[in-house]
Design a protein around this motif. Sequence first.
Motif, mmCIF file in Angstrom:
data_model
loop_
_atom_site.group_PDB
_atom_site.id
_atom_site.type_symbol
_atom_site.label_atom_id
_atom_site.label_comp_id
_atom_site.label_asym_id
_atom_site.label_seq_id
_atom_site.Cartn_x
_atom_site.Cartn_y
_atom_site.Cartn_z
ATOM 1 N N LEU A 25 0.834 -1.204 0.000
ATOM 2 C CA LEU A 25 0.000 0.000 0.000
ATOM 3 C C LEU A 25 0.867 1.251 0.000
ATOM 4 N N LEU A 26 1.906 1.273 0.814
ATOM 5 C CA LEU A 26 2.777 2.442 0.870
ATOM 6 C C LEU A 26 3.487 2.665 -0.458
ATOM 7 N N ILE A 27 3.972 1.616 -1.086
ATOM 8 C CA ILE A 27 4.649 1.747 -2.383
ATOM 9 C C ILE A 27 3.681 2.285 -3.432
ATOM 10 N N ILE A 28 2.454 1.786 -3.409
ATOM 11 C CA ILE A 28 1.447 2.277 -4.356
ATOM 12 C C ILE A 28 1.165 3.752 -4.105
ATOM 13 N N LEU A 29 1.014 4.137 -2.830
ATOM 14 C CA LEU A 29 0.749 5.536 -2.509
ATOM 15 C C LEU A 29 1.896 6.437 -2.933
ATOM 16 N N LEU A 30 3.117 5.990 -2.714
ATOM 17 C CA LEU A 30 4.264 6.804 -3.110
ATOM 18 C C LEU A 30 4.367 6.917 -4.620
ATOM 19 N N THR A 31 4.018 5.856 -5.317
ATOM 20 C CA THR A 31 4.042 5.882 -6.772
ATOM 21 C C THR A 31 2.967 6.818 -7.307
ATOM 22 N N LEU A 32 1.793 6.773 -6.700
ATOM 23 C CA LEU A 32 0.695 7.616 -7.151
ATOM 24 C C LEU A 32 0.817 9.058 -6.670
ATOM 25 N N GLY A 33 1.740 9.304 -5.762
ATOM 26 C CA GLY A 33 1.898 10.630 -5.181
ATOM 27 C C GLY A 33 2.036 11.729 -6.209
ATOM 28 N N SER A 34 2.741 11.469 -7.276
ATOM 29 C CA SER A 34 2.926 12.509 -8.279
ATOM 30 C C SER A 34 1.658 12.732 -9.108
ATOM 31 N N TYR A 35 0.711 11.808 -9.003
ATOM 32 C CA TYR A 35 -0.539 11.948 -9.754
ATOM 33 C C TYR A 35 -1.686 12.464 -8.895
ATOM 34 N N GLY A 36 -1.442 12.632 -7.592
ATOM 35 C CA GLY A 36 -2.483 13.087 -6.668
ATOM 36 C C GLY A 36 -3.011 11.924 -5.858
ATOM 37 N N VAL A 37 -3.186 12.140 -4.571
ATOM 38 C CA VAL A 37 -3.625 11.091 -3.663
ATOM 39 C C VAL A 37 -4.878 11.581 -2.950
ATOM 40 N N GLN A 38 -5.838 10.721 -2.769
ATOM 41 C CA GLN A 38 -7.055 11.074 -2.066
ATOM 42 C C GLN A 38 -6.742 11.287 -0.587
ATOM 43 N N SER A 39 -7.565 12.077 0.101
ATOM 44 C CA SER A 39 -7.295 12.404 1.497
ATOM 45 C C SER A 39 -7.283 11.172 2.387
ATOM 46 N N GLN A 40 -8.137 10.197 2.130
ATOM 47 C CA GLN A 40 -8.125 8.992 2.937
ATOM 48 C C GLN A 40 -6.789 8.284 2.784
ATOM 49 N N SER A 41 -6.235 8.250 1.591
ATOM 50 C CA SER A 41 -4.939 7.625 1.357
ATOM 51 C C SER A 41 -3.844 8.378 2.090
ATOM 52 N N CYS A 42 -3.956 9.681 2.197
ATOM 53 C CA CYS A 42 -2.978 10.473 2.944
ATOM 54 C C CYS A 42 -3.022 10.094 4.417
ATOM 55 N N ASP A 43 -4.220 9.932 4.947
ATOM 56 C CA ASP A 43 -4.364 9.512 6.343
ATOM 57 C C ASP A 43 -3.786 8.119 6.565
ATOM 58 N N GLU A 44 -4.029 7.223 5.615
ATOM 59 C CA GLU A 44 -3.481 5.873 5.719
ATOM 60 C C GLU A 44 -1.958 5.898 5.654
ATOM 61 N N LEU A 45 -1.422 6.701 4.771
ATOM 62 C CA LEU A 45 0.027 6.825 4.660
ATOM 63 C C LEU A 45 0.615 7.381 5.950
ATOM 64 N N MET A 46 -0.010 8.404 6.501
ATOM 65 C CA MET A 46 0.468 8.996 7.743
ATOM 66 C C MET A 46 0.448 7.966 8.875
ATOM 67 N N SER A 47 -0.607 7.203 8.965
ATOM 68 C CA SER A 47 -0.700 6.168 10.002
ATOM 69 C C SER A 47 0.384 5.116 9.822
ATOM 70 N N TYR A 48 0.611 4.722 8.584
ATOM 71 C CA TYR A 48 1.641 3.724 8.309
ATOM 72 C C TYR A 48 3.023 4.241 8.692
ATOM 73 N N VAL A 49 3.350 5.453 8.281
ATOM 74 C CA VAL A 49 4.675 6.027 8.582
ATOM 75 C C VAL A 49 4.869 6.121 10.085
ATOM 76 N N LYS A 50 3.842 6.572 10.793
ATOM 77 C CA LYS A 50 3.943 6.690 12.251
ATOM 78 C C LYS A 50 4.144 5.330 12.914
ATOM 79 N N SER A 51 3.508 4.310 12.385
ATOM 80 C CA SER A 51 3.585 2.986 13.006
ATOM 81 C C SER A 51 4.870 2.238 12.671
#
Length: 122
Positions: free
Chosen positions: A5-31
């Motif tokens: 999931l994190l790799i997909i989010l980072l790959t899609l980052g340059s194309y725009g990420v939905q806010s829920q995905s940002c929250d998921e990414l933040m939770s993952y990084v923190k954990s």
Amino acid sequence: MNRILLIILLTLGSYGVQSQSCDELMSYVKSESYGTTYNSYTSTAISKVTFYTTTIDYKTFYFAIVCFKSNEYSYNCSEYIYKVSSMTMTNYALNYLDGAGEAFWKYIQPYADNLDCSPNFD
């Protein structure tokens, strides 16, 4: 699964990420990593900035989670995640005591488009 999931989010980052995905990414990084926090008691806008380093599949990623104050006198804040460079934490740490807002604009905000998870200041 979380790593994928994190790799997909980072790959899609340059194309725009939905806010829920940002929250998921933040939770993952923190954990998944230990953060280094710089508090800004005198700033009217920034409560704190926490930097994280995360390694995924032998690749290292750097993140800053910025907590913006709701108002000047509030202890509440809203968090936003930025994917930054390896030197961002050092540059911010050397300059934030002179002005957290100025250090934010100079060293973190230029990375706002990497994930599209930051507030719009326009």
